[in-house]
Design a protein around this motif. Sequence first.
Motif, PDB file in Angstrom:
ATOM      1  N   LEU A 193     -11.010   8.844  -1.746  1.00 33.18           N
ATOM      2  CA  LEU A 193     -10.661   7.083  -1.585  1.00 33.18           C
ATOM      3  C   LEU A 193      -9.710   6.337  -2.627  1.00 33.18           C
ATOM      4  CD1 LEU A 193     -14.620   6.343  -2.440  1.00 33.18           C
ATOM      5  CD2 LEU A 193     -13.490   6.126  -0.272  1.00 33.18           C
ATOM      6  N   GLU A 194      -9.022   7.138  -2.753  1.00 28.64           N
ATOM      7  CA  GLU A 194      -7.051   6.968  -3.661  1.00 28.64           C
ATOM      8  C   GLU A 194      -6.422   6.854  -2.686  1.00 28.64           C
ATOM      9  OE1 GLU A 194      -8.017   7.903  -8.500  1.00 28.64           O
ATOM     10  OE2 GLU A 194      -7.060   9.658  -7.481  1.00 28.64           O
ATOM     11  N   LYS A 195      -7.075   8.048  -1.803  1.00 27.46           N
ATOM     12  CA  LYS A 195      -5.973   8.148  -0.571  1.00 27.46           C
ATOM     13  C   LYS A 195      -5.753   7.209   0.009  1.00 27.46           C
ATOM     14  CE  LYS A 195      -3.438  11.932   1.826  1.00 27.46           C
ATOM     15  NZ  LYS A 195      -3.207  12.864   2.366  1.00 27.46           N
ATOM     16  N   LEU A 196      -6.914   7.269   1.109  1.00 26.76           N
ATOM     17  CA  LEU A 196      -7.163   6.380   1.608  1.00 26.76           C
ATOM     18  C   LEU A 196      -6.886   5.006   1.338  1.00 26.76           C
ATOM     19  CD1 LEU A 196      -9.208   5.896   4.343  1.00 26.76           C
ATOM     20  CD2 LEU A 196     -10.827   4.398   2.499  1.00 26.76           C
ATOM     21  N   ALA A 197      -6.975   4.402  -0.020  1.00 30.29           N
ATOM     22  CA  ALA A 197      -6.352   3.312  -0.459  1.00 30.29           C
ATOM     23  C   ALA A 197      -4.761   3.183  -0.016  1.00 30.29           C
ATOM     24  CB  ALA A 197      -6.923   3.278  -1.548  1.00 30.29           C
ATOM     25  N   ILE A 198      -4.448   3.818  -0.172  1.00 33.64           N
ATOM     26  CA  ILE A 198      -2.701   4.658   0.170  1.00 33.64           C
ATOM     27  C   ILE A 198      -2.381   4.514   1.078  1.00 33.64           C
ATOM     28  CG2 ILE A 198      -0.603   6.121  -0.810  1.00 33.64           C
ATOM     29  CD1 ILE A 198      -2.150   7.773  -3.008  1.00 33.64           C
ATOM     30  N   ASN A 199      -2.824   5.146   2.293  1.00 34.37           N
ATOM     31  CA  ASN A 199      -2.820   5.357   3.678  1.00 34.37           C
ATOM     32  C   ASN A 199      -3.069   3.775   4.147  1.00 34.37           C
ATOM     33  OD1 ASN A 199      -3.818   8.597   3.981  1.00 34.37           O
ATOM     34  ND2 ASN A 199      -1.577   7.973   3.993  1.00 34.37           N
ATOM     35  N   ALA A 200      -3.894   2.988   3.708  1.00 35.08           N
ATOM     36  CA  ALA A 200      -4.179   1.804   4.492  1.00 35.08           C
ATOM     37  C   ALA A 200      -2.972   0.746   4.187  1.00 35.08           C
ATOM     38  CB  ALA A 200      -5.655   1.713   4.075  1.00 35.08           C
ATOM     39  N   VAL A 201      -2.556   1.246   3.275  1.00 35.87           N
ATOM     40  CA  VAL A 201      -1.107   0.349   2.832  1.00 35.87           C
ATOM     41  C   VAL A 201       0.370  -0.025   3.207  1.00 35.87           C
ATOM     42  CG1 VAL A 201       0.390  -0.930   1.303  1.00 35.87           C
ATOM     43  CG2 VAL A 201      -2.009  -1.053   0.629  1.00 35.87           C
ATOM     44  N   ILE A 202       0.326   2.263   2.827  1.00 35.30           N
ATOM     45  CA  ILE A 202       1.880   2.104   3.583  1.00 35.30           C
ATOM     46  C   ILE A 202       1.616   1.756   5.057  1.00 35.30           C
ATOM     47  CG2 ILE A 202       3.274   4.048   3.468  1.00 35.30           C
ATOM     48  CD1 ILE A 202       2.987   4.566   0.316  1.00 35.30           C
ATOM     49  N   ASN A 203       1.120   2.905   5.679  1.00 39.51           N
ATOM     50  CA  ASN A 203       0.733   3.979   6.727  1.00 39.51           C
ATOM     51  C   ASN A 203       1.432   2.208   7.908  1.00 39.51           C
ATOM     52  OD1 ASN A 203       0.213   5.656   5.855  1.00 39.51           O
ATOM     53  ND2 ASN A 203      -0.733   6.800   7.101  1.00 39.51           N
ATOM     54  N   PRO A 204       0.544   1.072   7.724  1.00 44.16           N
ATOM     55  CA  PRO A 204      -0.237   0.166   8.566  1.00 44.16           C
ATOM     56  C   PRO A 204       1.605  -0.612   8.491  1.00 44.16           C
ATOM     57  CG  PRO A 204      -1.911  -0.080   7.092  1.00 44.16           C
ATOM     58  CD  PRO A 204      -0.700   0.884   7.395  1.00 44.16           C
ATOM     59  N   ILE A 205       1.804  -0.632   7.324  1.00 49.42           N
ATOM     60  CA  ILE A 205       2.800  -2.103   6.826  1.00 49.42           C
ATOM     61  C   ILE A 205       4.745  -0.986   7.165  1.00 49.42           C
ATOM     62  CG2 ILE A 205       4.517  -2.955   5.009  1.00 49.42           C
ATOM     63  CD1 ILE A 205       1.771  -3.238   3.487  1.00 49.42           C
ATOM     64  N   THR A 206       3.977   0.024   7.167  1.00 53.53           N
ATOM     65  CA  THR A 206       5.397   0.494   7.799  1.00 53.53           C
ATOM     66  C   THR A 206       5.957   0.553   9.147  1.00 53.53           C
ATOM     67  OG1 THR A 206       4.219   2.969   7.015  1.00 53.53           O
ATOM     68  CG2 THR A 206       6.348   1.977   5.287  1.00 53.53           C
ATOM     69  N   ALA A 207       5.015   0.736   9.549  1.00 55.89           N
ATOM     70  CA  ALA A 207       4.538   1.067  10.989  1.00 55.89           C
ATOM     71  C   ALA A 207       4.710  -0.471  11.691  1.00 55.89           C
ATOM     72  CB  ALA A 207       3.310   1.538  11.216  1.00 55.89           C
ATOM     73  N   LEU A 208       3.914  -1.463  11.305  1.00 54.21           N
ATOM     74  CA  LEU A 208       4.875  -3.457  11.919  1.00 54.21           C
ATOM     75  C   LEU A 208       6.158  -2.873  11.205  1.00 54.21           C
ATOM     76  CD1 LEU A 208       1.117  -4.993  11.095  1.00 54.21           C
ATOM     77  CD2 LEU A 208       2.108  -3.925  12.845  1.00 54.21           C
ATOM     78  N   VAL A 209       6.678  -3.131  10.439  1.00 54.89           N
ATOM     79  CA  VAL A 209       8.283  -3.432  10.155  1.00 54.89           C
ATOM     80  C   VAL A 209       9.081  -2.837  10.082  1.00 54.89           C
ATOM     81  CG1 VAL A 209       7.459  -5.049   8.240  1.00 54.89           C
ATOM     82  CG2 VAL A 209       7.865  -2.595   7.579  1.00 54.89           C
ATOM     83  N   ASP A 210       8.288  -0.994  10.415  1.00 56.16           N
ATOM     84  CA  ASP A 210       9.327   0.139  11.868  1.00 56.16           C
ATOM     85  C   ASP A 210      10.185   0.063  10.421  1.00 56.16           C
ATOM     86  OD1 ASP A 210      11.216   1.407  13.165  1.00 56.16           O
ATOM     87  OD2 ASP A 210      10.023   0.875  14.310  1.00 56.16           O
ATOM     88  N   ALA A 211       9.688   0.730   9.099  1.00 56.43           N
ATOM     89  CA  ALA A 211      10.758   1.237   7.587  1.00 56.43           C
ATOM     90  C   ALA A 211      10.457   1.826   7.357  1.00 56.43           C
ATOM     91  CB  ALA A 211      11.218   0.087   7.288  1.00 56.43           C
TER      92      ALA A 211
END
Length: 460
Positions: free
Chosen positions: A310-328
């Motif tokens: 669940l901790e890893k899920l929370a990390i991925n749920a923030v870093i992955n989509p935001i970096t994908a959307l802002v392309d950074a």
Amino acid sequence: MSSESTRPVVERPIGSPNANRTRGMNERKDDIHKKASLSEPAGGTPDPSEQDYHNAVHRTSKGPGGQIRRRIHILGTGSVGKLIAHSLRGLPNPPPVTLLFHRASYYYEWQASKKDIKITTNGITVSHSGFGAEPARCGWRRYGKSLTIEQFFADEAPYNLHDDSFQEAPFPDQNLPDPIQNLIVTVKAASTVNALLAIRPRLSKNSSILFLQNGMGIIEKVNKDVFADPTTRPNYMLGIISHGVSPSTEGRFAATHAGMGTIALGLIPREEDGMERWSTASRYILRTVCRVPVLAAVPAAPVELMQAQLEKLAINAVINPITALVDARNGAILYTNPLTRVIRLLLAEISLVILAMPELKSLPNVATRFSTKRLEALVTAVAYKTGNNVSSMLGDVREGRRTEIEFINGYIVQRGEELGITCFMNYMMVQLIKGKQQIVDKERSEELPLAKVKPSQKII
Ligand SMILES: CC(C)(CO)[C@@H](O)C(=O)[O-]
């Protein structure tokens, strides 16, 4: 939603030293980093029962399943798959390792290559060889549609450059009868069912499968679509990996191990009786993976594994989509006020859902461990540590591949629905990522199609 989750007041962007002062924590950046280690529960000392657990899994007696086969099959040759395969072959007296390729093009590339895997750590590249390789084709598809082999080759339509089928040719032998006892699955969440269907006849109740993937909800899908009968399905193990591995410019069978991490490893109790049974294969996988120094793998009890997941899920749920959307790259989410607001709102929703989960209700310390503040410290620590990495979701979006969003933010939305919590922020992330994926798909499908090339013809 709690009052905390709707409060849009953000004084400092996360990652800025002053943000910590605002929270009254008075800590330096690297202190946060250390304190937010993925392997340590917040504010808790290790449970003494952990030691008993460790002793239990290291017993030497054989469990159900009979004789130990040493060969380990690895399904998925992405960055994590390569790191695991490479490090296993680096052991003294290494186990035999077989790579299972679910894409024909990769299998043929492997056959034409030096048949070694290269991992670069701190600028030093080490190569290991001696791998077995087998094809594990997931059926015949064109434009995402399943076809029979006859339909596949009867169709005269031109191939699209980015359609998987263009790159694929028939496998020489699709009916390898050899049973698989020890399997490590590292394919992306969305490909897991198809990849396992390709080798299902080779798996039995005596097999053990170690799932080493991002996301949650995958095993439920595997149970429904691949091993529907709980009495005959293989034993499952779960690994929560915090190593940072990324593709390397040195070639298809190379990766860079940029961030040293750990693997928390354990059993998923069997569904039919909820028992945690250590089969021969599970015990063998655990002991073998734990003997690889570079993987820093440690056994964990199911209840600890679930929380680490669940901790890893929370990390991925923030870093992955935001970096994908802002392309950074991952580090870009730090020191950026507007993104900090998005991160805090997302985490408030995630924390609310996790804390409402019935499976966590009787556990101590969960309110602190999954508070918005602690999750934010975890996200910050990982963003620092992997600042220069391209997240897996950004990589997928850039390449026009299907992302794992359904198994990350989508899982939060689904659990929220079951618990009566509407997750607006996570739902929006799922839709934005799917939208971005469709835009990339559309752009690619508008590229000029190539003339059809027979599978036997060489593509130069
Ligand atoms: C934590 C993470 C975002 C770091 O790159 C990684 O799990 C990934 O890329 O999915």
